[in-house]
Structures are given as structure tokens and as C-alpha cells.
Motif scaffolding. Structure first.
Motif: not given
Length: 178
Positions: A65, A69, A77, A81
Motif C-alpha cells: 500500500v 500510494q 484511489q 488505499l
């Protein structure tokens, strides 16, 4: 570290991602919301599959993650996340508390759990220090920096044994004795 990093990152990403006060609050709270539900639902999963497996996989999720990012192009999005990250943090926290409770002698348990809380605070402080020094590089680098403690923790956690209490509960006495 991962929870604290979002504060500085969001202040820098507001224009690029077109964040409103509503989306800022939503993204900022997403990890905490995920943490709450990750903690609540981790118990049955941990009891079924074991502590050690979850203890390892959460670090892989943190790292993945953190890297993803860096590549987000929308508020949605980043929100997704951060929610996923929060779920993993909640599961990891629940497993960590369980492991400390199962491995630490009763007389030392309160101290160990208190130390665990102090480490959380140290993570927040280090996130803000890191964010301060990385702000010129940009918000993406601040969020990507979360992969560093994830990989370090993954390495440190690698090979930790399963909880003997969990093994006994699964009628694996020989494994628990080992």
C-alpha cells in the motif's frame, strides 16, 4: 508512522488531487475507520489461521500500500488505499496485542503493552519528522517512505514462531512444546 504520515502528505497533495475539505477529512479518517474494523474482525481470522501468518502478511500489505500510494492519481484511489491500510493496521494491532499477551509473563505484561503504545507515539513523531524533511520532495515521497519501516518490520518478524497457546488450542501440542 503510517497513520501519522498522512497529515503532512495531505496538506501537500490538496491542490494536485483537487481535495476539498470533505475529501481531506474522509481520507484523513479512512485509516482510522479501517483500523477500527480491522481490529474488530481480526480476532476470528487470527484464531482460525494463527497469529504468525497474519503477523507477516500485514507487513507485506503495509509495504504494498505504501508503494501504491506513490502512484495514485485521484482522491478516490488514495481513499481506498488508506482504508485498506487501516484494515491491515487494525489486524496487525490486534495480533500484536494478542502475541504480547500470550508470550509475556503476567508480571511484565502491563509494561510490555505500555511499551507497545509508546512505540505508536514514536511512530507518529517520526512520521512528522520524516514528512518535514521530505516535504520539498513532495507528498508522494512522504507516503512512499512508509514502505521503509514496513520492510524493516517484515525482516524483523520473519521466522517468529507461532503462539504456543494458539497451537495448543488447535491440538498441536508437539508443535507448541517445540
Amino acid at each position: 508512522f503510517m497513520l501519522g504520515s498522512i497529515g503532512i502528505a495531505l496538506s501537500l497533495a490538496t491542490t494536485e488531487l483537487g481535495l476539498t475539505s470533505w475529501t481531506l477529512g474522509l481520507i484523513g479518517a479512512a485509516s482510522l475507520f479501517g483500523l477500527m474494523f480491522g481490529s474488530l474482525f481480526a480476532g476470528p481470522i487470527v484464531d482460525r489461521f494463527g497469529r504468525q501468518a497474519i503477523y507477516q502478511y500485514t507487513m507485506l500489505i503495509f509495504a504494498a500500500v505504501s508503494i501504491l500510494q506513490y502512484f495514485v492519481s485521484s482522491a478516490g484511489q488514495l481513499l481506498a488505499l488508506r482504508l485498506l491500510l487501516g484494515l491491515a493496521i487494525g489486524a496487525d494491532y490486534a495480533v500484536g496485542v494478542t502475541l504480547v499477551s500470550e508470550w509475556t509473563p503476567l508480571k511484565q505484561r502491563a509494561r510490555a503493552l505500555g511499551f507497545m503504545q509508546a512505540i505508536w507515539a514514536a511512530g507518529y513523531v517520526s512520521a512528522y519528522i520524516t514528512g518535514y524533511f521530505l516535504q520539498e520532495a513532495g507528498w508522494r515521497w512522504i507516503l512512499l517512505s512508509c514502505a521503509v519501516p514496513s520492510f524493516i518490520s517484515l525482516f524483523v518478524r520473519y521466522g517468529t514462531p507461532e503462539s504456543p497457546i494458539w497451537l495448543m488450542g488447535k491440538n498441536r501440542e508437539a508443535d507448541a512444546q517445540q
